[in-house]
Design a protein around this motif. Structure first.
Motif, short mmCIF file in Angstrom:
data_model
loop_
_atom_site.label_atom_id
_atom_site.label_comp_id
_atom_site.label_asym_id
_atom_site.label_seq_id
_atom_site.Cartn_x
_atom_site.Cartn_y
_atom_site.Cartn_z
N ASN A 68 0.60 -1.30 -0.01
CA ASN A 68 -0.06 0.04 0.18
C ASN A 68 0.75 1.16 -0.19
OD1 ASN A 68 -2.46 -1.28 0.02
ND2 ASN A 68 -2.63 -1.24 2.35
N LEU A 69 2.02 1.04 1.00
CA LEU A 69 2.82 2.47 0.73
C LEU A 69 3.62 2.76 -0.52
CD1 LEU A 69 4.32 4.64 2.54
CD2 LEU A 69 5.98 2.87 3.11
N VAL A 70 3.88 1.42 -1.33
CA VAL A 70 4.51 1.64 -2.36
C VAL A 70 3.73 2.13 -3.28
CG1 VAL A 70 5.87 0.36 -4.06
CG2 VAL A 70 6.31 -0.29 -1.61
N ALA A 71 2.40 1.71 -3.47
CA ALA A 71 1.40 2.10 -4.43
C ALA A 71 0.99 3.49 -4.20
CB ALA A 71 0.31 1.27 -4.19
N ASN A 72 1.05 3.96 -3.06
CA ASN A 72 0.81 5.38 -2.68
C ASN A 72 1.84 6.41 -3.12
OD1 ASN A 72 -1.66 5.09 -1.61
ND2 ASN A 72 -0.89 4.88 0.33
N TYR A 73 3.08 6.13 -3.04
CA TYR A 73 4.23 6.74 -3.55
C TYR A 73 4.25 6.78 -4.96
CZ TYR A 73 6.03 8.57 1.04
OH TYR A 73 6.21 9.15 1.98
N ARG A 74 3.93 5.43 -5.41
CA ARG A 74 3.97 5.52 -7.24
C ARG A 74 3.13 6.40 -7.62
NH1 ARG A 74 1.28 2.85 -11.18
NH2 ARG A 74 2.66 2.06 -12.76
N THR A 75 1.91 6.40 -6.96
CA THR A 75 0.97 7.29 -7.71
C THR A 75 1.40 8.46 -7.58
OG1 THR A 75 -1.02 5.74 -7.07
CG2 THR A 75 -1.49 8.09 -7.47
N ARG A 76 1.97 9.21 -6.38
CA ARG A 76 2.33 10.55 -6.21
C ARG A 76 3.27 10.79 -7.24
NH1 ARG A 76 3.31 11.27 0.27
NH2 ARG A 76 3.50 13.33 -0.54
N LEU A 77 4.54 9.83 -7.21
CA LEU A 77 5.62 10.13 -8.31
C LEU A 77 5.19 10.31 -9.75
CD1 LEU A 77 8.25 7.90 -6.49
CD2 LEU A 77 7.97 10.50 -6.39
N LEU A 78 4.12 9.47 -9.95
CA LEU A 78 3.58 9.62 -11.44
C LEU A 78 2.87 10.95 -11.64
CD1 LEU A 78 2.29 5.94 -11.60
CD2 LEU A 78 4.00 6.72 -13.02
N ASP A 79 2.18 11.46 -10.71
CA ASP A 79 1.11 12.65 -10.72
C ASP A 79 2.32 13.73 -10.83
OD1 ASP A 79 -1.09 10.99 -10.69
OD2 ASP A 79 -1.50 11.40 -8.69
N ALA A 80 3.37 13.59 -10.12
CA ALA A 80 4.32 14.79 -10.19
C ALA A 80 5.17 14.74 -11.45
CB ALA A 80 5.41 14.67 -9.07
N GLY A 81 5.10 13.87 -12.15
CA GLY A 81 5.73 13.83 -13.43
C GLY A 81 7.15 13.18 -13.11
N LEU A 82 7.47 12.62 -12.15
CA LEU A 82 8.98 12.19 -11.75
C LEU A 82 9.48 11.01 -12.49
CD1 LEU A 82 9.35 13.59 -8.12
CD2 LEU A 82 10.34 14.70 -10.05
N ILE A 83 8.42 10.07 -12.35
CA ILE A 83 8.31 8.84 -13.02
C ILE A 83 7.39 8.53 -13.89
CG2 ILE A 83 9.72 7.74 -10.88
CD1 ILE A 83 6.93 6.28 -10.39
N GLU A 84 7.47 7.41 -14.86
CA GLU A 84 6.46 6.99 -15.86
C GLU A 84 6.59 5.59 -15.87
OE1 GLU A 84 8.10 8.80 -19.32
OE2 GLU A 84 9.96 7.62 -19.38
N PRO A 85 5.47 5.10 -16.31
CA PRO A 85 5.38 3.57 -16.56
C PRO A 85 6.27 3.07 -17.59
CG PRO A 85 3.11 4.73 -16.66
CD PRO A 85 4.23 5.62 -16.44
N ALA A 86 6.86 1.67 -17.39
CA ALA A 86 7.91 1.42 -18.30
C ALA A 86 7.54 -0.06 -18.47
CB ALA A 86 9.22 1.60 -17.79
N GLY A 87 6.23 -0.49 -18.72
CA GLY A 87 5.82 -1.74 -18.80
C GLY A 87 5.22 -2.06 -17.52
N HIS A 88 4.52 -3.58 -17.68
CA HIS A 88 3.64 -3.94 -16.62
C HIS A 88 4.40 -4.08 -15.47
CE1 HIS A 88 0.50 -6.16 -14.76
NE2 HIS A 88 1.37 -7.18 -14.47
N GLY A 89 3.88 -3.20 -14.20
CA GLY A 89 4.54 -3.16 -12.99
C GLY A 89 5.87 -2.60 -12.88
N ARG A 90 6.33 -1.98 -13.93
CA ARG A 90 7.59 -1.41 -14.04
C ARG A 90 7.53 0.27 -14.11
NH1 ARG A 90 11.72 -4.80 -17.66
NH2 ARG A 90 13.20 -3.69 -16.43
N VAL A 91 8.47 0.95 -13.62
CA VAL A 91 8.58 2.41 -13.62
C VAL A 91 9.85 2.68 -14.01
CG1 VAL A 91 6.64 2.87 -12.11
CG2 VAL A 91 8.94 2.76 -11.16
N ALA A 92 10.05 4.01 -14.70
CA ALA A 92 11.43 4.62 -14.98
C ALA A 92 11.37 5.86 -14.54
CB ALA A 92 11.63 4.40 -16.41
#
Length: 64
Positions: A22-46
């Protein structure tokens, strides 16, 4: 994420940080919304910002 040279799996990041999914998912969403990370395939981020990966690798690790 900065420790590896390829897009990271969110569950691997959570395991390394000893964080629950849950913590990882919350931070993933926040970083995606901020434009710091982007999806890079199923379950992956860059990093979405050019040079951010290299910059973070040169910085000392944050203290908790």
């Amino acid at each position: 994420m900065a420790k590896v040279d390829e897009p990271a799996y969110a569950d691997d990041i959570g395991r390394r940080l000893e964080a629950n999914s849950n913590l990882v998912a919350n931070y993933r969403t926040r970083l995606l919304d901020a434009g710091l990370i982007e999806p890079a395939g199923h379950g992956r981020v860059a990093f979405a910002i050019p040079g951010l990966h290299e910059y973070l690798r040169t910085r000392p690790p944050a203290r908790h």
